[in-house]
Scaffold this motif. Structure first.
Motif, short mmCIF file in Angstrom:
data_model
loop_
_atom_site.label_atom_id
_atom_site.label_comp_id
_atom_site.label_asym_id
_atom_site.label_seq_id
_atom_site.Cartn_x
_atom_site.Cartn_y
_atom_site.Cartn_z
N LEU A 1 16.06 13.10 7.24
CA LEU A 1 15.84 12.16 6.13
C LEU A 1 14.88 11.06 6.57
CD1 LEU A 1 19.55 11.80 4.92
CD2 LEU A 1 17.80 13.38 4.05
N PRO A 2 13.58 11.24 6.35
CA PRO A 2 12.61 10.22 6.78
C PRO A 2 12.63 9.00 5.88
CG PRO A 2 11.48 11.97 5.60
CD PRO A 2 12.93 12.40 5.73
N GLY A 3 12.25 7.87 6.45
CA GLY A 3 12.12 6.63 5.70
C GLY A 3 10.68 6.20 5.57
N LEU A 4 10.47 4.99 5.09
CA LEU A 4 9.12 4.50 4.81
C LEU A 4 8.24 4.48 6.05
CD1 LEU A 4 10.06 1.50 2.48
CD2 LEU A 4 9.12 3.71 1.79
N VAL A 5 8.80 4.10 7.19
CA VAL A 5 8.01 4.02 8.42
C VAL A 5 7.57 5.42 8.87
CG1 VAL A 5 8.09 3.38 10.87
CG2 VAL A 5 9.07 1.86 9.15
N ASP A 6 8.40 6.42 8.61
CA ASP A 6 8.07 7.79 8.99
C ASP A 6 7.03 8.41 8.05
OD1 ASP A 6 10.30 7.92 11.00
OD2 ASP A 6 11.49 7.71 9.16
N LEU A 7 7.02 7.98 6.81
CA LEU A 7 6.18 8.61 5.79
C LEU A 7 4.85 7.90 5.57
CD1 LEU A 7 9.03 9.20 3.19
CD2 LEU A 7 7.94 10.94 4.62
N THR A 8 4.71 6.69 6.11
CA THR A 8 3.50 5.91 5.91
C THR A 8 3.08 5.28 7.25
OG1 THR A 8 4.54 3.76 5.47
CG2 THR A 8 4.38 5.30 3.61
N PRO A 9 1.85 4.79 7.35
CA PRO A 9 1.43 4.10 8.57
C PRO A 9 1.83 2.63 8.59
CG PRO A 9 -0.43 4.28 7.08
CD PRO A 9 0.72 4.99 6.41
N ILE A 10 2.72 2.23 7.68
CA ILE A 10 3.04 0.82 7.51
C ILE A 10 4.45 0.55 8.03
CG2 ILE A 10 3.39 -0.99 5.78
CD1 ILE A 10 1.39 0.67 4.03
N SER A 11 4.58 -0.53 8.80
CA SER A 11 5.88 -0.93 9.33
C SER A 11 6.40 -2.12 8.54
CB SER A 11 5.76 -1.30 10.82
OG SER A 11 7.00 -1.70 11.34
N LEU B 1 14.33 2.83 5.58
CA LEU B 1 13.17 2.31 6.29
C LEU B 1 12.64 3.30 7.31
CD1 LEU B 1 14.24 -1.42 6.82
CD2 LEU B 1 13.09 -0.34 4.87
N ARG B 2 13.52 3.94 8.04
CA ARG B 2 13.13 5.03 8.94
C ARG B 2 14.33 5.92 9.21
NH1 ARG B 2 14.22 3.82 14.52
NH2 ARG B 2 14.80 1.63 14.86
N ALA B 3 14.03 7.12 9.72
CA ALA B 3 15.08 8.10 9.91
C ALA B 3 16.07 7.65 10.99
CB ALA B 3 14.47 9.45 10.30
N SER B 4 17.32 7.98 10.78
CA SER B 4 18.35 7.77 11.79
C SER B 4 18.39 8.96 12.73
CB SER B 4 19.71 7.59 11.12
OG SER B 4 20.76 7.65 12.08
N ASP C 1 9.84 -4.72 7.84
CA ASP C 1 11.14 -5.16 8.31
C ASP C 1 11.98 -5.59 7.11
OD1 ASP C 1 11.07 -8.40 8.11
OD2 ASP C 1 9.10 -7.62 8.65
N PRO C 2 13.32 -5.55 7.25
CA PRO C 2 14.19 -5.85 6.11
C PRO C 2 13.93 -7.22 5.49
CG PRO C 2 15.45 -4.82 7.86
CD PRO C 2 14.08 -5.10 8.42
N GLU C 3 13.68 -8.24 6.31
CA GLU C 3 13.51 -9.59 5.77
C GLU C 3 12.27 -9.69 4.89
OE1 GLU C 3 13.69 -14.24 7.18
OE2 GLU C 3 14.52 -12.65 8.41
N THR C 4 11.16 -9.10 5.32
CA THR C 4 9.96 -9.11 4.50
C THR C 4 10.21 -8.38 3.19
OG1 THR C 4 8.49 -9.18 6.42
CG2 THR C 4 7.56 -8.35 4.37
N GLY D 1 0.78 -1.23 0.00
CA GLY D 1 0.00 0.00 0.00
C GLY D 1 0.81 1.28 0.00
N ILE D 2 2.09 1.20 -0.38
CA ILE D 2 2.96 2.38 -0.40
C ILE D 2 3.15 2.84 -1.84
CG2 ILE D 2 5.27 3.26 0.11
CD1 ILE D 2 5.42 1.22 2.37
N ASP D 3 2.86 4.12 -2.10
CA ASP D 3 2.97 4.69 -3.43
C ASP D 3 4.36 5.30 -3.61
OD1 ASP D 3 2.47 5.70 -5.94
OD2 ASP D 3 1.42 7.48 -5.21
N ALA D 4 5.22 4.63 -4.33
CA ALA D 4 6.56 5.12 -4.64
C ALA D 4 6.66 5.34 -6.14
CB ALA D 4 7.62 4.12 -4.19
N ARG D 5 7.30 6.45 -6.52
CA ARG D 5 7.42 6.78 -7.94
C ARG D 5 8.81 7.29 -8.25
NH1 ARG D 5 1.77 10.00 -9.32
NH2 ARG D 5 0.34 8.46 -8.39
#
Length: 259
Positions: A197-207, A188-191, A209-212, A126-130
């Protein structure tokens, strides 16, 4: 119908900074050496994470430009160009493919195919990346034409992936004699060391993990490329060569300060 081409799929969790870079080079050298005989699988797709926060400089950057705020992080210089990256909460990938001797220039098709796989994997969650080239505005073009910021994720190139206006993926390539290495970072998320520099977890409500993520991305890339990936490990030669490269290049302070 032809059979799918074979490919290797590797995942390394929490590698040391110099080792992560050395393994990418060792694989690229291995693919290059075996390309003329066809004795190696066509593609090697590797995913990895980092043992500690690490600042990696692009090959052409000056070490004198590194801000003191990153002194707490490990440090390494990449063999590819571009801006500095703070590797922390991210998934890194590398793709190595054989090429013909004498080829020159970037392989845009590789950028677009890998990034398309990542777009499709994110869409499944459900993440819109372009790609950035689909998101350009007059203001963005002016920014892109200005002096390059120190950090890679504050820069923009056409193939970078954008989520909610922020860059979340950038990639770079390097050619060897008969292979091409492409690697990139997916935030994935900001350091805490680069909170701007936000990552996916910061920009979306979706968590995620690297393995998935790496499993989803490899599935999507296999579907797009027609590669039959099999989980694999480094060969004994690649392990030995990676250790040599750490000692001679990425693990040496002289490599960091060469510019």
């Amino acid at each position: 119908m032809t059979d799918p081409r074979p490919g290797r799929l590797l995942f390394h969790r929490e590698g040391e900074s110099a080792w992560n870079m050395a393994v990418d080079q060792a694989i690229a050298e291995s693919v290059s050496a075996n390309a003329p005989s066809g004795s190696a699988p066509t593609y090697t797709l590797r995913f990895y994470t980092w043992a500690a926060p690490t600042l990696s400089l692009g090959y052409f950057q000056s070490s004198a430009d590194a801000s003191p705020r990153f002194d707490i992080a490990e440090r390494v210089r990449r063999s590819t160009g571009g801006g500095a990256i703070l590797h922390h909460h991210e998934l890194t990938y590398s793709l190595t493919v054989p090429s013909s001797a004498g080829e020159h220039g970037a392989r845009t098709d590789l950028y677009r195919r890998v990034h398309a796989a990542i777009i499709n994997a994110l869409h499944r969650h459900g993440i819109d990346a372009r790609p950035y080239y689909l998101n350009k505005t007059p203001a963005a073009k002016t920014l892109a034409a200005s002096d390059d910021p120190f950090l890679c994720f504050q820069r923009r190139t056409d193939e970078d992936l954008i989520v909610s206006g922020y860059k979340v993926l950038g990639s770079a390539q390097r050619r060897f004699k008969r292979s091409i290495l492409q690697h990139g970072s997916l935030l994935l998320r900001a350091s805490e060391y680069a909170s701007e520099l936000p990552g996916l977890v910061d920009l979306t409500p979706i968590s995620l993990d690297p393995e998935t993520l790496w499993k989803r991305i490899s599935e999507e890339f296999a579907a797009l490329s027609g590669i039959a990936f099999e989980s694999d490990v480094l060969t004994a030669t690649e392990w030995t060569r990676a250790d040599e490269i750490v000692a001679s290049r990425f693990g040496r302070s002289e490599w960091w300060t060469r510019r």
